[in-house]
Every structure is written in structure tokens, then in C-alpha cells.
Motif scaffolding. Structure first.
Motif, PDB file in Angstrom:
ATOM      1  N   ASP A  25     -12.905  19.231   1.505  1.00  0.00           N
ATOM      2  CA  ASP A  25     -13.492  20.049   0.443  1.00  0.00           C
ATOM      3  C   ASP A  25     -14.105  19.152  -0.625  1.00  0.00           C
ATOM      4  OD1 ASP A  25     -12.717  22.538   1.541  1.00  0.00           O
ATOM      5  OD2 ASP A  25     -10.699  22.271   0.737  1.00  0.00           O
ATOM      6  N   GLY A  26     -14.481  17.936  -0.247  1.00  0.00           N
ATOM      7  CA  GLY A  26     -15.047  16.970  -1.172  1.00  0.00           C
ATOM      8  C   GLY A  26     -14.827  15.577  -0.634  1.00  0.00           C
ATOM      9  N   GLY A  27     -14.852  14.597  -1.518  1.00  0.00           N
ATOM     10  CA  GLY A  27     -14.592  13.218  -1.129  1.00  0.00           C
ATOM     11  C   GLY A  27     -13.164  12.838  -1.486  1.00  0.00           C
ATOM     12  N   ALA A  28     -12.785  11.615  -1.151  1.00  0.00           N
ATOM     13  CA  ALA A  28     -11.446  11.104  -1.456  1.00  0.00           C
ATOM     14  C   ALA A  28     -11.587   9.781  -2.207  1.00  0.00           C
ATOM     15  CB  ALA A  28     -10.649  10.900  -0.176  1.00  0.00           C
ATOM     16  N   VAL A  29     -10.527   9.385  -2.896  1.00  0.00           N
ATOM     17  CA  VAL A  29     -10.481   8.096  -3.583  1.00  0.00           C
ATOM     18  C   VAL A  29      -9.292   7.332  -3.023  1.00  0.00           C
ATOM     19  CG1 VAL A  29     -10.106   6.923  -5.794  1.00  0.00           C
ATOM     20  CG2 VAL A  29     -11.584   8.943  -5.677  1.00  0.00           C
ATOM     21  N   GLU A  30      -9.547   6.077  -2.643  1.00  0.00           N
ATOM     22  CA  GLU A  30      -8.511   5.228  -2.050  1.00  0.00           C
ATOM     23  C   GLU A  30      -8.411   3.931  -2.844  1.00  0.00           C
ATOM     24  OE1 GLU A  30      -7.352   3.412   2.324  1.00  0.00           O
ATOM     25  OE2 GLU A  30      -9.380   4.125   1.967  1.00  0.00           O
ATOM     26  N   VAL A  31      -7.175   3.497  -3.104  1.00  0.00           N
ATOM     27  CA  VAL A  31      -6.966   2.269  -3.881  1.00  0.00           C
ATOM     28  C   VAL A  31      -5.667   1.589  -3.444  1.00  0.00           C
ATOM     29  CG1 VAL A  31      -5.806   3.462  -5.786  1.00  0.00           C
ATOM     30  CG2 VAL A  31      -6.961   1.296  -6.230  1.00  0.00           C
ATOM     31  N   SER A  32      -5.662   0.272  -3.543  1.00  0.00           N
ATOM     32  CA  SER A  32      -4.460  -0.528  -3.289  1.00  0.00           C
ATOM     33  C   SER A  32      -4.091  -1.251  -4.575  1.00  0.00           C
ATOM     34  CB  SER A  32      -4.732  -1.559  -2.188  1.00  0.00           C
ATOM     35  OG  SER A  32      -5.021  -0.916  -0.987  1.00  0.00           O
ATOM     36  N   TRP A  33      -2.824  -1.594  -4.711  1.00  0.00           N
ATOM     37  CA  TRP A  33      -2.371  -2.273  -5.918  1.00  0.00           C
ATOM     38  C   TRP A  33      -1.284  -3.275  -5.592  1.00  0.00           C
ATOM     39  CZ3 TRP A  33      -1.477   2.879  -4.881  1.00  0.00           C
ATOM     40  CH2 TRP A  33      -0.154   3.234  -4.607  1.00  0.00           C
ATOM     41  N   VAL A  34      -1.075  -4.169  -6.521  1.00  0.00           N
ATOM     42  CA  VAL A  34       0.032  -5.110  -6.450  1.00  0.00           C
ATOM     43  C   VAL A  34       0.614  -5.193  -7.860  1.00  0.00           C
ATOM     44  CG1 VAL A  34      -1.394  -7.168  -6.871  1.00  0.00           C
ATOM     45  CG2 VAL A  34       0.779  -7.404  -5.677  1.00  0.00           C
ATOM     46  N   VAL A  35       1.938  -5.295  -7.932  1.00  0.00           N
ATOM     47  CA  VAL A  35       2.612  -5.425  -9.225  1.00  0.00           C
ATOM     48  C   VAL A  35       2.843  -6.912  -9.490  1.00  0.00           C
ATOM     49  CG1 VAL A  35       4.671  -4.871 -10.575  1.00  0.00           C
ATOM     50  CG2 VAL A  35       3.721  -3.173  -8.995  1.00  0.00           C
ATOM     51  N   HIS A  36       2.465  -7.351 -10.672  1.00  0.00           N
ATOM     52  CA  HIS A  36       2.701  -8.729 -11.097  1.00  0.00           C
ATOM     53  C   HIS A  36       3.737  -8.725 -12.200  1.00  0.00           C
ATOM     54  CE1 HIS A  36      -0.968 -11.269  -9.724  1.00  0.00           C
ATOM     55  NE2 HIS A  36      -0.560 -10.468  -8.772  1.00  0.00           N
ATOM     56  N   ALA A  37       4.676  -9.660 -12.120  1.00  0.00           N
ATOM     57  CA  ALA A  37       5.663  -9.864 -13.170  1.00  0.00           C
ATOM     58  C   ALA A  37       5.589 -11.330 -13.558  1.00  0.00           C
ATOM     59  CB  ALA A  37       7.059  -9.504 -12.685  1.00  0.00           C
ATOM     60  N   ASN A  38       5.369 -11.578 -14.826  1.00  0.00           N
ATOM     61  CA  ASN A  38       5.255 -12.948 -15.332  1.00  0.00           C
ATOM     62  C   ASN A  38       4.193 -13.735 -14.569  1.00  0.00           C
ATOM     63  OD1 ASN A  38       7.374 -12.236 -17.031  1.00  0.00           O
ATOM     64  ND2 ASN A  38       8.919 -13.051 -15.646  1.00  0.00           N
ATOM     65  N   GLY A  39       3.101 -13.049 -14.210  1.00  0.00           N
ATOM     66  CA  GLY A  39       1.983 -13.727 -13.567  1.00  0.00           C
ATOM     67  C   GLY A  39       2.090 -13.913 -12.070  1.00  0.00           C
ATOM     68  N   ARG A  40       3.145 -13.400 -11.459  1.00  0.00           N
ATOM     69  CA  ARG A  40       3.314 -13.555 -10.009  1.00  0.00           C
ATOM     70  C   ARG A  40       3.531 -12.199  -9.357  1.00  0.00           C
ATOM     71  NH1 ARG A  40       6.496 -19.140  -9.390  1.00  0.00           N
ATOM     72  NH2 ARG A  40       4.564 -20.306  -9.212  1.00  0.00           N
ATOM     73  N   ALA A  41       3.011 -12.041  -8.147  1.00  0.00           N
ATOM     74  CA  ALA A  41       3.168 -10.791  -7.409  1.00  0.00           C
ATOM     75  C   ALA A  41       4.626 -10.575  -7.037  1.00  0.00           C
ATOM     76  CB  ALA A  41       2.314 -10.810  -6.152  1.00  0.00           C
ATOM     77  N   THR A  89      -6.326   9.959  -2.223  1.00  0.00           N
ATOM     78  CA  THR A  89      -6.289  11.383  -2.558  1.00  0.00           C
ATOM     79  C   THR A  89      -6.696  12.192  -1.330  1.00  0.00           C
ATOM     80  OG1 THR A  89      -8.615  11.570  -3.208  1.00  0.00           O
ATOM     81  CG2 THR A  89      -7.044  10.834  -4.898  1.00  0.00           C
ATOM     82  N   PRO A  90      -6.418  13.479  -1.343  1.00  0.00           N
ATOM     83  CA  PRO A  90      -6.983  14.349  -0.307  1.00  0.00           C
ATOM     84  C   PRO A  90      -8.510  14.402  -0.479  1.00  0.00           C
ATOM     85  CG  PRO A  90      -5.253  15.480  -1.550  1.00  0.00           C
ATOM     86  CD  PRO A  90      -5.532  14.201  -2.256  1.00  0.00           C
ATOM     87  N   PHE A  91      -9.192  14.896   0.517  1.00  0.00           N
ATOM     88  CA  PHE A  91     -10.647  15.046   0.450  1.00  0.00           C
ATOM     89  C   PHE A  91     -10.985  16.316  -0.324  1.00  0.00           C
ATOM     90  CE2 PHE A  91     -10.359  11.997   3.838  1.00  0.00           C
ATOM     91  CZ  PHE A  91     -11.506  11.237   3.708  1.00  0.00           C
ATOM     92  N   ASN A  92     -10.654  16.306  -1.622  1.00  0.00           N
ATOM     93  CA  ASN A  92     -10.930  17.469  -2.463  1.00  0.00           C
ATOM     94  C   ASN A  92     -11.549  17.099  -3.812  1.00  0.00           C
ATOM     95  OD1 ASN A  92      -8.762  16.385  -3.822  1.00  0.00           O
ATOM     96  ND2 ASN A  92      -7.505  18.224  -3.749  1.00  0.00           N
ATOM     97  N   ILE A  93     -12.030  15.879  -3.929  1.00  0.00           N
ATOM     98  CA  ILE A  93     -12.678  15.445  -5.167  1.00  0.00           C
ATOM     99  C   ILE A  93     -14.145  15.885  -5.078  1.00  0.00           C
ATOM    100  CG2 ILE A  93     -13.191  13.507  -6.685  1.00  0.00           C
ATOM    101  CD1 ILE A  93     -10.147  13.951  -6.112  1.00  0.00           C
ATOM    102  N   PRO A  94     -14.598  16.755  -5.998  1.00  0.00           N
ATOM    103  CA  PRO A  94     -15.980  17.237  -5.920  1.00  0.00           C
ATOM    104  C   PRO A  94     -17.002  16.091  -5.893  1.00  0.00           C
ATOM    105  CG  PRO A  94     -14.743  18.537  -7.499  1.00  0.00           C
ATOM    106  CD  PRO A  94     -13.867  17.369  -7.110  1.00  0.00           C
TER     107      PRO A  94
END
Length: 163
Positions: A25-41, A89-94
């Protein structure tokens, strides 16, 4: 006999394929992340300070008919376990048109569902267009946090981890 087995096999395949369709019902948004603590993953989100339980994709419409729209607001399908390090996200972003874009940012969330003062990217939301039926990918982003006291002991690789 062979023809009958072929027809049965084809029927089973088509039935399983139909059951795995994604509603679009639209497009989707996809993203990856990493958490850093004190400058290190770090790989254990419970070692971040403050502790990050989940990550939410925030999307705000920018321009035209989508100005100010928030397609992920209150949507549990836009919230992902921090440990997962990726979400879509689901494919529901207008879909966007003309000069319309979405401003997209990740927000760290605690175990009670409250927003933490951790956003990614630090430079502010990323502007992207969205196309119906297609994923819009963001670059991998970093969530910067401290290292929890219980995890201050560093392992051999220097990454914050539980002792």
C-alpha cells in the motif's frame, strides 16, 4: 500418475506462494544500526547507558500533500529490538511526488517504551523519497551511548561487554 503428481505439486507451490505475499500500500523504509559506547561498537544493547531496548523509525512528511504526516507514529511495526540491528517498515508509507520527501531518523527507546535522548544520525533526519512497492534504504547509522557500569569490563577486543 506423473501428470497427477505434477499438478498436485504445482497446486501446493501456488498455494504456498500466495500465502507469503506482502501487502503493498506504498513504499517501505529499511535501516540498519549499530550501538557505540565510548566510541566502540557494542553487540549487547543492555550494555548501553542508557539501556536501549528497542529502536523506532521516525518518519515525517516534508512538502506537498505529505507535509507533517507521520506514517510510523504509534505503529508497532516501526519498532524493532535493538539487538536486531536492522528494521524495515511495512510497505505502507505513501509514495512521494515532486518535491515531497520524508525526513527519517532512528530513536532509541527504553524498556518502558519511553524515548531516550539518543537519535541517529546525529546530524539530523535523512531526507528520502519513497516509491510505491520499493524499499527505501538508509545508510547504516550509529546510536551513540555510554557503557553501562555493569559492563565496564572490556573483553579482549575492547568492546563493552558484560563481565
Amino acid at each position: 500418475m506423473f501428470r497427477r503428481l505434477t499438478i498436485v505439486a504445482l497446486g501446493v507451490f501456488l498455494e504456498s506462494a500466495a500465502g507469503s505475499c506482502v501487502q503493498i500500500d506504498g513504499g517501505a523504509v529499511e535501516v540498519s544500526w549499530v550501538v557505540h559506547a565510548n566510541g566502540r561498537a557494542i553487540t549487547d544493547c543492555t550494555c548501553s547507558d542508557p539501556e536501549i531496548a528497542s529502536v523506532r523509525i521516525d518518519i515525517v512528511g516534508n512538502g506537498g500533500n505529505i507535509q507533517g504526516s507521520t506514517p510510523c507514529a504509534g505503529q508497532p511495526r516501526c519498532v524493532f529490538s535493538c539487538q536486531r540491528q536492522t528494521g524495515a517498515t511495512p510497505f505502507n508509507i505513501p509514495e512521494t511526488h515532486g518535491d515531497e520527501t520524508y525526513l527519517i531518523q532512528l530513536v532509541a527507546v527504553d524498556k518502558n517504551g519511553a524515548d531516550l535522548p539518543i537519535r541517529a544520525p546525529l546530524t539530523g533526519p535523512i531526507s528520502r523519497t519513497v516509491v510505491n512497492g520499493q524499499p527505501t534504504e538508509l545508510e547504516a547509522v550509529t546510536l551513540d551511548a555510554g557503557c553501562a557500569t555493569a559492563c565496564e569490563t572490556m573483553n579482549k577486543t575492547g568492546v563493552c561487554a558484560r563481565p
